[in-house]
Write an enzyme that holds these catalytic residues in place. Structure first.
Site, PDB file in Angstrom:
ATOM      1  N   GLY A   1      -9.347  -8.404  -0.468  1.00 19.78           N
ATOM      2  CA  GLY A   1      -8.163  -8.797   0.299  1.00 19.78           C
ATOM      3  C   GLY A   1      -7.810 -10.261   0.160  1.00 19.78           C
TER       4      GLY A   1
ATOM      5  N   GLY B   1     -13.722  -3.238  -0.421  1.00 23.83           N
ATOM      6  CA  GLY B   1     -15.062  -2.660  -0.239  1.00 23.83           C
ATOM      7  C   GLY B   1     -15.364  -1.611  -1.290  1.00 23.83           C
TER       8      GLY B   1
ATOM      9  N   ARG C   1       0.824  -1.219   0.000  1.00 26.01           N
ATOM     10  CA  ARG C   1       0.000   0.000   0.000  1.00 26.01           C
ATOM     11  C   ARG C   1       0.857   1.268   0.000  1.00 26.01           C
ATOM     12  NH1 ARG C   1      -5.220  -1.860   3.622  1.00 26.01           N
ATOM     13  NH2 ARG C   1      -6.402  -2.470   1.794  1.00 26.01           N
TER      14      ARG C   1
ATOM     15  N   LYS D   1     -19.577 -14.952   2.194  1.00 27.37           N
ATOM     16  CA  LYS D   1     -20.847 -14.289   2.526  1.00 27.37           C
ATOM     17  C   LYS D   1     -21.676 -13.888   1.318  1.00 27.37           C
ATOM     18  CE  LYS D   1     -19.705 -12.346   6.967  1.00 27.37           C
ATOM     19  NZ  LYS D   1     -18.328 -11.872   6.764  1.00 27.37           N
TER      20      LYS D   1
END
Ligand code: AMP
Length: 401
Positions: free
Chosen positions: A359, A382, A42, A203
């Site tokens: 991720g 996200g 990052r 999920k």
């Protein structure tokens, strides 16, 4: 994207930065072990923007968050090690201030000369950051003449450093955000076909909205990971003791029906790697077909599924992947995810656009060293999914003129 208004965003290269104090929001939420940075990806991702600003003579003031200190100062969430790592990568000194607002920050900013770099301490040491507090945003803005947004991973949050601050400073997007938007907004909004999406992970509820939107764009959708079991159960197939989101069965049925009506191929695993209990050394076998025996658990896609997933990947011209195909954290159940990563890297080699977000999928790539062989790896799980859903990201809306 076609179904949301285009935002008019200024770009870093449209701004005059020479001699100006430039406040840059970056995503330095790096994985840490004690005070050691485990992966500096990052930080590396921001170098292009920083090197440009240094060359243009900006006075660089970096703001970022690390972890979830919930408004309290906690030494383990200090950004000081990040300043040291950044100095190594930039091969020049990086100053550090122990607070992101107030006299400590103001003094450090006042000492900057053109081309100097300063990192301010963790924004989230102040609860006002996540509350998007107006006075806190104003205090952040006080330290600058311009604002550059380069924290793609934070754009789906309306915080003081992503939204509030833009009320006080004229702003633009940095090179990292430009690159993310180039791939996620333009390429996926207007893809070279066939366009294939591969969605995995656990999920269903988290990803339903994305699946629904993707069906308006893709030519084929491959569903793997634990998600697949809810879809199989929705078709009345026995999934044994595999992970199931019972309350999402109707939603899964609706997705399958939508795919059928839109003539989008929606493919579920045809076989599975199955175990009696989830343990790294559990003996695994391959299911005979789509169904899983009542006492068994699916932990990865099976060899036949890997084969036809590979065939679809080889045929596609744009491929988007989010979410692992199995419990990839355990090496014995990582084969499906590794095979998808490998097939995608080969597709890049033959001219396909390959995009990986999230991720866990990036962790799969890190295991194989294949990240460099993808057209684009999104730094924001996200944010990239919300962009694909067609949502306007608050951090971008705040910047738009
Ligand atoms: P998500 O956060 O929804 O992207 O899910 C990622 C997680 O899904 C990873 O931690 C995987 O271990 C998990 N996962 C993938 N396949 C399976 C499976 N067959 N059974 C249980 N968990 C799974």
């Amino acid at each position: 994207m076609t179904d949301k208004p285009a935002l008019k965003l200024k770009r870093l290269q449209d701004m005059t930065v020479n001699g100006k104090r430039v406040l840059i929001r970056v995503d330095y939420n790096v994985p840490m072990k004690g005070s050691k940075i485990e992966d500096n990806a990052r930080i590396r991702e921001t170098l292009k923007t920083l090197e440009y600003l240094i060359a243009e003579g900006g006075k660089i003031v970096l703001i970022a968050h690390l972890g979830r200190p919930k408004g309290k100062v906690e030494a383990k969430y200090s950004l000081k090690p990040v300043a040291e790592e950044l100095a190594k990568l930039l091969k020049k000194p990086v100053a550090f201030a122990a607070d992101c607002v107030g006299p400590v920050a103001e003094k450090a900013v006042a000492a900057l000369k053109a081309g100097d770099v300063l990192l301010l301490e963790n924004l989230r040491f102040h609860a006002e950051e996540e509350a998007n507090d107006a006075a806190f945003a104003k205090a952040l803005a006080k330290n600058a003449d311009l604002f550059i947004q380069d924290a793609f991973g934070a754009l789906h949050r309306a915080h003081a450093s992503t939204a509030g601050v833009t009320r006080h400073l004229s702003g633009a997007v940095g090179f990292l955000v430009q690159r993310e938007l180039e791939f996620l907004d333009r390429v996926i909004g207007n893809p070279t076909r066939p366009f294939l999406a591969i969605i995995g992970g656990a999920k269903v509820s988290d990803k339903l909205a994305v699946l629904d939107k993707l069906l308006d764009r893709v030519d084929a959708l491959l569903i793997g990971g634990a998600m697949a079991y809810t879809f199989l159960a929705a078709q009345g197939i026995n999934i044994g003791k595999s992970l199931l989101e019972k309350d999402q069965i109707d939603a899964a049925k609706a997705i399958i029906e939508k795919a059928y009506n839109k003539k989008v191929e929606c493919l579920l695993p045809a076989d599975h790697l199955i175990v009696r209990e989830i343990k790294a050394d559990s003996p695994a076998s391959v299911s005979q077909a789509m169904a899983i025996p009542s006492d068994m658990i699916g932990v990865d896609i099976g060899p036949h599924t890997i084969e036809f997933f590979q065939e679809h990947i080889a045929k596609a011209k744009t491929i988007f992947w989010n979410g692992p195909m199995g419990i990839f954290e355990m090496p014995a159940f990582a084969q499906g995810s590794l095979a998808v990563a490998k097939a995608m890297s080969e597709a890049t080699g033959t001219g396909a656009i390959t995009i990986v977000g999230g991720g866990d999928s990036l962790a799969v790539l890190a295991k194989t060293g294949l990240a460099a062989k993808m057209s684009h790896c999104s730094t924001g799980g996200g944010a990239s999914l919300e962009l694909l859903e067609g949502k306007v990201l608050p951090g971008l809306a705040a910047l738009a003129s």
